[in-house]
Design a protein around this motif. Sequence first.
Motif, PDB file in Angstrom:
ATOM      1  N   THR A  95     -16.907 -50.941  36.349  1.00  0.00           N
ATOM      2  CA  THR A  95     -16.532 -52.095  35.530  1.00  0.00           C
ATOM      3  C   THR A  95     -17.035 -53.368  36.196  1.00  0.00           C
ATOM      4  OG1 THR A  95     -14.569 -50.936  34.744  1.00  0.00           O
ATOM      5  CG2 THR A  95     -14.595 -53.329  34.473  1.00  0.00           C
ATOM      6  N   ASP A  96     -17.666 -54.214  35.389  1.00  0.00           N
ATOM      7  CA  ASP A  96     -18.159 -55.502  35.864  1.00  0.00           C
ATOM      8  C   ASP A  96     -17.762 -56.571  34.846  1.00  0.00           C
ATOM      9  OD1 ASP A  96     -20.185 -55.597  33.740  1.00  0.00           O
ATOM     10  OD2 ASP A  96     -21.304 -54.150  34.930  1.00  0.00           O
ATOM     11  N   GLY A  97     -18.261 -57.772  35.027  1.00  0.00           N
ATOM     12  CA  GLY A  97     -17.924 -58.884  34.139  1.00  0.00           C
ATOM     13  C   GLY A  97     -18.852 -59.044  32.956  1.00  0.00           C
ATOM     14  N   ASP A 109     -14.691 -58.018  30.454  1.00  0.00           N
ATOM     15  CA  ASP A 109     -15.235 -56.969  31.312  1.00  0.00           C
ATOM     16  C   ASP A 109     -15.916 -55.864  30.508  1.00  0.00           C
ATOM     17  OD1 ASP A 109     -14.336 -58.325  33.536  1.00  0.00           O
ATOM     18  OD2 ASP A 109     -12.532 -57.118  33.782  1.00  0.00           O
ATOM     19  N   ARG A 132     -16.513 -58.996  37.982  1.00  0.00           N
ATOM     20  CA  ARG A 132     -15.318 -58.995  37.135  1.00  0.00           C
ATOM     21  C   ARG A 132     -14.696 -60.385  37.139  1.00  0.00           C
ATOM     22  NH1 ARG A 132     -11.963 -55.508  39.964  1.00  0.00           N
ATOM     23  NH2 ARG A 132     -10.343 -55.969  38.465  1.00  0.00           N
ATOM     24  N   THR A 141     -17.325 -51.748  30.942  1.00  0.00           N
ATOM     25  CA  THR A 141     -17.292 -50.522  31.743  1.00  0.00           C
ATOM     26  C   THR A 141     -18.362 -49.572  31.235  1.00  0.00           C
ATOM     27  OG1 THR A 141     -14.915 -50.732  32.148  1.00  0.00           O
ATOM     28  CG2 THR A 141     -15.877 -48.539  32.430  1.00  0.00           C
TER      29      THR A 141
END
Length: 156
Positions: A93-95, A134, A65, A136
């Motif tokens: 959730t990540d970047g 981000d 993130r 998800t």
Amino acid sequence: MGKVASAAGGTHTADFPSLPSSVPAARHLVRDDLVHRGLPPRLVEDCLLVVSELVANAIRHARPRSSVARLDGAGEIRLRWAASPTRVWIAVTDGGGRDRPHVAETSLSDIRGRGLAIVDSIAAEWGVSNTCPDVTVYAVLRRCASTLGFRDTFDV
């Protein structure tokens, strides 16, 4: 792993370093909560498989993130989940990565690339949402008829 935060409506949130060791840590955290809620073992196991796949995919295929800086430089991913007596919602959730998360076409000899296909096969629904930058990935698992008091097996 940071503290687990709970919000109104029973949604739990936990941040993990973007490291492979976070996969079992995430599984244990979700397992403890779902077992404590008394959800059926089959649903809990399916949820843990989804957690494993989504967390591993975020670590393997995406950036951490963007809004989080860790002292160890690993970056973070965020796991959220909520459960009711009839369904469980899980989101990671990540970047974001190079590609939008999707079910990959694989051959029988491929040893990777089946994560979202597994999620697709056991979740009632799943999807991807972007909140730039981000990303998800979420899945919803429902309690099946066999866990609502119907028989799991039939006499042949």
